[in-house]
Scaffold this motif. Structure first.
Motif, mmCIF file in Angstrom:
data_model
loop_
_atom_site.group_PDB
_atom_site.id
_atom_site.type_symbol
_atom_site.label_atom_id
_atom_site.label_comp_id
_atom_site.label_asym_id
_atom_site.label_seq_id
_atom_site.Cartn_x
_atom_site.Cartn_y
_atom_site.Cartn_z
ATOM 1 N N LEU A 252 0.806 -1.218 0.000
ATOM 2 C CA LEU A 252 0.000 0.000 0.000
ATOM 3 C C LEU A 252 0.842 1.272 0.000
ATOM 4 C CD1 LEU A 252 -2.980 0.966 0.184
ATOM 5 C CD2 LEU A 252 -2.693 1.035 2.669
ATOM 6 N N ASP A 253 2.086 1.186 0.418
ATOM 7 C CA ASP A 253 2.925 2.377 0.587
ATOM 8 C C ASP A 253 2.997 3.276 -0.653
ATOM 9 O OD1 ASP A 253 3.414 1.864 3.204
ATOM 10 O OD2 ASP A 253 5.381 0.975 2.918
ATOM 11 N N PRO A 254 3.163 2.744 -1.863
ATOM 12 C CA PRO A 254 3.252 3.648 -3.031
ATOM 13 C C PRO A 254 1.971 4.452 -3.283
ATOM 14 C CG PRO A 254 4.095 1.458 -3.563
ATOM 15 C CD PRO A 254 3.416 1.347 -2.248
ATOM 16 N N TYR A 255 0.847 3.998 -2.716
ATOM 17 C CA TYR A 255 -0.435 4.651 -2.987
ATOM 18 C C TYR A 255 -0.901 5.557 -1.847
ATOM 19 C CZ TYR A 255 -0.237 0.833 -6.317
ATOM 20 O OH TYR A 255 0.183 -0.027 -7.295
ATOM 21 N N ARG B 255 -11.084 0.333 -5.450
ATOM 22 C CA ARG B 255 -11.228 0.246 -6.905
ATOM 23 C C ARG B 255 -10.311 1.239 -7.605
ATOM 24 N NH1 ARG B 255 -16.807 0.052 -5.581
ATOM 25 N NH2 ARG B 255 -17.076 2.221 -6.248
ATOM 26 N N GLU B 256 -10.189 2.431 -7.040
ATOM 27 C CA GLU B 256 -9.372 3.459 -7.677
ATOM 28 C C GLU B 256 -7.898 3.076 -7.713
ATOM 29 O OE1 GLU B 256 -10.077 7.267 -5.986
ATOM 30 O OE2 GLU B 256 -12.240 7.238 -6.358
ATOM 31 N N ILE B 257 -7.362 2.564 -6.587
ATOM 32 C CA ILE B 257 -5.923 2.246 -6.571
ATOM 33 C C ILE B 257 -5.642 0.923 -7.281
ATOM 34 C CG2 ILE B 257 -5.472 3.627 -4.511
ATOM 35 C CD1 ILE B 257 -5.511 1.138 -2.834
ATOM 36 N N ARG B 258 -6.639 0.049 -7.380
ATOM 37 C CA ARG B 258 -6.432 -1.168 -8.162
ATOM 38 C C ARG B 258 -6.305 -0.846 -9.645
ATOM 39 N NH1 ARG B 258 -10.094 -5.963 -5.335
ATOM 40 N NH2 ARG B 258 -8.484 -6.558 -3.799
ATOM 41 N N ASP B 259 -7.010 0.179 -10.081
ATOM 42 C CA ASP B 259 -6.844 0.626 -11.466
ATOM 43 C C ASP B 259 -5.441 1.164 -11.709
ATOM 44 O OD1 ASP B 259 -9.437 -0.060 -12.014
ATOM 45 O OD2 ASP B 259 -10.242 1.966 -11.729
#
Length: 344
Positions: free
Chosen positions: A56-59, A82-86
């Motif tokens: 998760l750190d980069p996001y 959903r947003e960060i999975r994209d």
């Protein structure tokens, strides 16, 4: 890490001639721990652990900015997931929730729902998002059994708008329920108990529309909005999972969400997300339950072409009861009235 006082106690007990086993028993530590701190001079310490980078750190910078954009509202973890999975995130939702809770703690309210039979009831409500020169509201309808919802964004809450939204909802569901439940809005009801207990004076235009399509009008008891808790709960879901993320994204680009854009996006959201998720209460996908409920809905009829201009929401100075209404109604024990009110 043990305290400095504990280290001193270990050394004092050792000077008194006690064995390592005896010291370990008195201070509540392992023998090897006692031996370690006897050999150590100065204050106790642990080696600094290496920082392990999580998926998760980069996001996190992106998440911090999204949370900041949405304030004072909160964005659900499922939306941000959903947003960060994209963007390439491959982790789970648990660590995302833990991180979001550290930014904006979320309190969830659990509500027990009253279940209805297939095709029996639709709950309807307005949700207001914006007032002023560019108003924005949403018509929301939820089927009680399947939990399938329909949403239409509008600029006003007039009777003509309400009726058109109903017909759009019936088309979306593929049929008409036996009953529709509302709060005490003037476009539906003008006076409660006007002709006797439980005999309300409905808006004539809305009543004619209901008769045309063959469904019954039902209103909540005053100050009991949670009677239609299924649609109320969906209103919260709509605001936090659809409107706030979309409006905040447009706001960051200097744009304002309009009716056309909202309706285009919400239909996509309903199809791909809201009605495709596993519902928290039924533990099933709403669209899958709709396949079973659709056979119990009444078939669609011709569009309503009545004149709603005659239905004015004006309170009459005096309401005369019909001739059959008794002038001196019989009195009954209080529990009788309680049961009637519960059924109203």
């Amino acid at each position: 890490m043990i305290q400095w006082e504990q280290t001193m106690e270990i050394k004092i007990l050792r000077r008194q001639g006690k064995s390592l086993r005896r010291i370990a028993h008195e201070v509540g530590m392992a023998v090897n721990t006692v031996r370690k701190y006897l050999q150590h001079e100065g204050r106790p310490f642990y080696k600094k652990r290496k920082t392990v980078e999580t998926k998760l750190d980069p996001y996190k910078p992106y998440l911090q900015e999204r949370v900041k954009q949405a304030r004072p509202f909160c964005l659900p973890a499922t939306v941000l997931l959903r947003e960060i999975r994209d963007q390439g995130y491959r982790g789970g939702v648990t660590q995302l929730r833990l991180y979001l809770n550290s930014l904006t703690p979320v309190v969830c309210e659990e509500v027990v729902r009253f279940e209805t039979e297939p095709g029996a009831q639709m709950q309807m409500d307005w949700i207001e998002f914006r007032k002023g020169k560019n108003p924005l509201s949403a018509f929301v309808a939820t089927l009680g059994y399947s939990r399938v919802s329909y949403v239409c964004f509008v600029e006003n809450e007039k009777l003509s708008t309400l009726l058109q939204c109903h017909e759009d909802a019936f088309d979306y569901f593929g049929g008409i329920p036996s009953q529709a439940l509302y709060d005490n809005m003037k476009t539906v009801i003008l006076a409660r108990d006007a002709y006797g207990l439980g005999k309300h004076r409905f808006n004539s235009g809305m009543l004619d529309f209901a008769k045309h399509h063959g469904f019954q009008l039902k209103v909540c008891r005053p100050y009991r909005a949670k009677t239609k808790g299924k649609v109320e709960r969906f209103n919260r879901y709509l605001r936090y999972s659809f409107y706030n993320p979309l409006a905040s994204r447009l706001k960051s680009a200097g744009l304002t969400l309009d009716v056309q854009t909202a309706n285009m996006e919400v239909l996509k959201w309903l199809k791909e997300t809201a009605n495709q998720r596993v519902h928290g209460t039924t533990k099933e996908v709403p669209l899958e339950r709709l396949e079973r409920e659709r056979s119990t809905l009444q078939p669609l009829g011709l569009p309503y072409r009545g004149d709603v201009s005659l239905a004015r929401c004006v309170k009459e100075p005096e309401i005369k009861a019909p001739e059959w209404a008794p002038h001196n109604p019989l009195q009954h024990p209080l529990p009788v009235y309680d049961r009637i009110l519960e059924a109203a």
